[in-house]
Design a protein around this motif. Structure first.
Motif, PDB file in Angstrom:
ATOM      1  N   LEU A  32       0.843  -1.200   0.000  1.00  0.00           N
ATOM      2  CA  LEU A  32       0.000   0.000   0.000  1.00  0.00           C
ATOM      3  C   LEU A  32       0.875   1.245   0.000  1.00  0.00           C
ATOM      4  O   LEU A  32       1.800   1.362   0.815  1.00  0.00           O
ATOM      5  CB  LEU A  32      -0.912   0.007   1.226  1.00  0.00           C
ATOM      6  CG  LEU A  32      -1.857  -1.186   1.386  1.00  0.00           C
ATOM      7  CD1 LEU A  32      -2.563  -1.126   2.739  1.00  0.00           C
ATOM      8  CD2 LEU A  32      -2.884  -1.210   0.251  1.00  0.00           C
ATOM      9  N   PHE A  33       0.570   2.181  -0.896  1.00  0.00           N
ATOM     10  CA  PHE A  33       1.321   3.428  -1.006  1.00  0.00           C
ATOM     11  C   PHE A  33       0.372   4.606  -0.807  1.00  0.00           C
ATOM     12  O   PHE A  33      -0.621   4.743  -1.524  1.00  0.00           O
ATOM     13  CB  PHE A  33       2.012   3.517  -2.370  1.00  0.00           C
ATOM     14  CG  PHE A  33       3.122   2.521  -2.538  1.00  0.00           C
ATOM     15  CD1 PHE A  33       4.448   2.905  -2.370  1.00  0.00           C
ATOM     16  CD2 PHE A  33       2.847   1.199  -2.848  1.00  0.00           C
ATOM     17  CE1 PHE A  33       5.480   1.982  -2.513  1.00  0.00           C
ATOM     18  CE2 PHE A  33       3.865   0.270  -2.994  1.00  0.00           C
ATOM     19  CZ  PHE A  33       5.189   0.661  -2.816  1.00  0.00           C
ATOM     20  N   TYR A  34       0.704   5.460   0.166  1.00  0.00           N
ATOM     21  CA  TYR A  34      -0.185   6.544   0.561  1.00  0.00           C
ATOM     22  C   TYR A  34       0.461   7.915   0.389  1.00  0.00           C
ATOM     23  O   TYR A  34       1.680   8.057   0.443  1.00  0.00           O
ATOM     24  CB  TYR A  34      -0.568   6.402   2.038  1.00  0.00           C
ATOM     25  CG  TYR A  34      -1.443   5.227   2.369  1.00  0.00           C
ATOM     26  CD1 TYR A  34      -2.810   5.259   2.133  1.00  0.00           C
ATOM     27  CD2 TYR A  34      -0.904   4.076   2.950  1.00  0.00           C
ATOM     28  CE1 TYR A  34      -3.628   4.182   2.456  1.00  0.00           C
ATOM     29  CE2 TYR A  34      -1.708   2.995   3.278  1.00  0.00           C
ATOM     30  CZ  TYR A  34      -3.068   3.058   3.035  1.00  0.00           C
ATOM     31  OH  TYR A  34      -3.867   1.996   3.351  1.00  0.00           O
ATOM     32  N   GLY A  35      -0.405   8.926   0.239  1.00  0.00           N
ATOM     33  CA  GLY A  35      -0.008  10.317   0.346  1.00  0.00           C
ATOM     34  C   GLY A  35      -0.701  10.924   1.554  1.00  0.00           C
ATOM     35  O   GLY A  35      -1.881  10.669   1.788  1.00  0.00           O
ATOM     36  N   LYS A  36       0.005  11.720   2.321  1.00  0.00           N
ATOM     37  CA  LYS A  36      -0.571  12.287   3.544  1.00  0.00           C
ATOM     38  C   LYS A  36      -1.684  13.300   3.250  1.00  0.00           C
ATOM     39  O   LYS A  36      -2.509  13.580   4.106  1.00  0.00           O
ATOM     40  CB  LYS A  36       0.527  12.963   4.369  1.00  0.00           C
ATOM     41  CG  LYS A  36       1.591  12.010   4.887  1.00  0.00           C
ATOM     42  CD  LYS A  36       2.667  12.757   5.672  1.00  0.00           C
ATOM     43  CE  LYS A  36       3.743  11.795   6.169  1.00  0.00           C
ATOM     44  NZ  LYS A  36       4.814  12.509   6.916  1.00  0.00           N
ATOM     45  N   ASN A  37      -1.697  13.826   2.033  1.00  0.00           N
ATOM     46  CA  ASN A  37      -2.643  14.873   1.641  1.00  0.00           C
ATOM     47  C   ASN A  37      -3.631  14.358   0.595  1.00  0.00           C
ATOM     48  O   ASN A  37      -4.192  15.117  -0.179  1.00  0.00           O
ATOM     49  CB  ASN A  37      -1.838  16.071   1.101  1.00  0.00           C
ATOM     50  CG  ASN A  37      -2.694  17.247   0.720  1.00  0.00           C
ATOM     51  OD1 ASN A  37      -3.734  17.492   1.313  1.00  0.00           O
ATOM     52  ND2 ASN A  37      -2.265  17.981  -0.298  1.00  0.00           N
ATOM     53  N   ASP A  38      -3.845  13.032   0.573  1.00  0.00           N
ATOM     54  CA  ASP A  38      -4.720  12.389  -0.414  1.00  0.00           C
ATOM     55  C   ASP A  38      -6.161  12.414   0.085  1.00  0.00           C
ATOM     56  O   ASP A  38      -6.475  11.826   1.115  1.00  0.00           O
ATOM     57  CB  ASP A  38      -4.249  10.948  -0.639  1.00  0.00           C
ATOM     58  CG  ASP A  38      -4.962  10.269  -1.801  1.00  0.00           C
ATOM     59  OD1 ASP A  38      -6.028  10.753  -2.224  1.00  0.00           O
ATOM     60  OD2 ASP A  38      -4.445   9.250  -2.287  1.00  0.00           O
TER      61      ASP A  38
END
Length: 385
Positions: free
Chosen positions: A322-328
């Motif tokens: 899983l790859f996330y962006g903090k501002n997604d």
């Protein structure tokens, strides 16, 4: 719709091919037919232009699946993920889902047979399109297991694919899910577009039911054309980027500093069924990852219950990263708990940038250092065979 006139479809196709050729990479083009008759174009970059001398080498295949209202061009224009993976020694496959300008049907015409042609959501993409892509790649490469990388709706469709067709888990060496859009309503009141969709889509559904039928997501062609002709100036670029950030998360001009809007808007936004948007809003309203809600009567006939059933994500047994962006805006990495819902999450990565948003997975200038290096490192631990 006008985007489906042959001249426009061919112009978009030529633009995409020219992007690959301009970068000096080899390419191949295939048509993949699904069980229910959709003919979807899949492109291939079989090897890198940086190691042509080894172009007969057997390379592990990876499929890159795009999001809603996009096509495979998003992995070629700004993110350059397709080229990066080819340079790393992968055989890169770029499918285009049903409903894009790269799709047709064995018997249905998208303009003459609108009711039947556009009668799908992302469920059908996961249930029919992805299995067809996977089987095609396995057949043509000889590998028994392949890699899957999806962004946005590409993650949603993968969750459908691996839970509804669990036998395919054996064919996936590793899936890398970027900017997951699965089963969470945690941020719908916090960001512009999601709140807008939450309110506006029911209005579209009312028009759809009582006034005239809506088949495609509105305004995609208009936005693509407007961006193409206004994005050349600094002011035009800035205004267009504000619109994009409205649909992606809080503004992150630092990562978008090198974003070529003119090139991007030649192919994106593309085209999608309105049912894909409807399905997302249904999930947001329930806060559960459920199948499409046709209404109590049709649900009873189709599902055996008046409520649409929830997808059983515990059936996703293949390794998942899983790859996330903090501002997604489309997920909250602190709250979505996908590591508990999927059966085999092996890696979680949060981009080390406080403002990294949903579109940054496609346009960020620092993608290699923030995402791609770590992605390839985990891929090498789960080898395709």
């Amino acid at each position: 719709m006008w985007n489906y006139f042959e001249d426009v479809r061919e112009r978009i196709r030529k633009n995409l091919i020219s992007v690959i050729q301009e970068n000096g990479y080899p390419w191949e083009e295939y048509e993949v037919t699904t069980e229910d008759g959709y003919i979807n174009t899949m492109l291939r970059i079989p090897y890198s232009n940086k190691n042509k001398s080894n172009n007969n080498e057997r390379r592990p295949p990876v499929i890159l699946c795009h999001g809603m209202d996009c096509c495979s061009a998003v992995f070629l224009n700004e993110s350059r993920l397709a080229y990066f993976l080819a340079d790393q020694g992968y055989d890169v496959w770029l499918p285009n889902n049903r409903g894009t300008t790269f799709s047709s049907h064995v018997s249905l015409d998208p303009t003459k047979d609108k009711e039947k042609y556009w009668n799908f959501s992302w469920h059908e993409i996961g249930f029919y399109d992805i299995p067809a892509f996977v089987d095609f790649v396995i057949k043509h490469t000889g590998f028994q297991k392949i890699y899957y990388i999806g962004h946005s709706q590409g993650t949603t469709a993968y969750a459908v694919f691996a839970s509804e067709r669990p036998e395919y888990n054996e064919k996936i060496a590793l899936s890398c899910l970027l900017g997951t859009a699965i089963a969470t309503d945690s941020q719908i009141y916090s960001y512009g577009l999601l709140f807008f969709l939450y309110i506006f889509v029911p209005f579209l559904q009312f028009i759809d039911r009582f006034i005239f039928r809506i088949h495609q997501i509105p305004f995609s062609a208009l936005l693509r054309t407007t961006s193409t002709y206004t994005g050349a100036s600094t002011l035009g670029w800035y205004i267009n980027m504000l619109v994009i950030f409205f649909a992606a998360g809080n503004a992150n001009f630092d990562q978008a500093a090198k974003f070529d809007l003119m090139k991007f808007s030649q192919t994106t936004p593309n085209t999608s069924s309105i049912r894909q948007a409807y399905h997302y809003v249904q999930v947001m309203r329930r806060g559960r990852f459920t199948k499409y809600d046709y209404g109590p009567e049709k649900n009873l006939k189709k599902y055996g219950s008046i409520e649409p059933p929830e997808y059983n994500l515990s059936k996703v047994t293949s390794p998942v990263a899983l790859f996330y962006g903090k501002n997604d805006m489309y997920n909250d990495y602190r709250r979505d708990k996908l590591d508990e819902k999927f059966a085999n999450v092996v890696y979680i990565h949060v981009a080390d940038d406080e403002y990294f948003n949903h579109i940054d997975f496609l346009i960020a200038k620092d993608s290699v250092s923030l995402l791609y290096n770590d992605m390839v490192e985990i891929m090498r631990k789960y080898k395709a065979v």
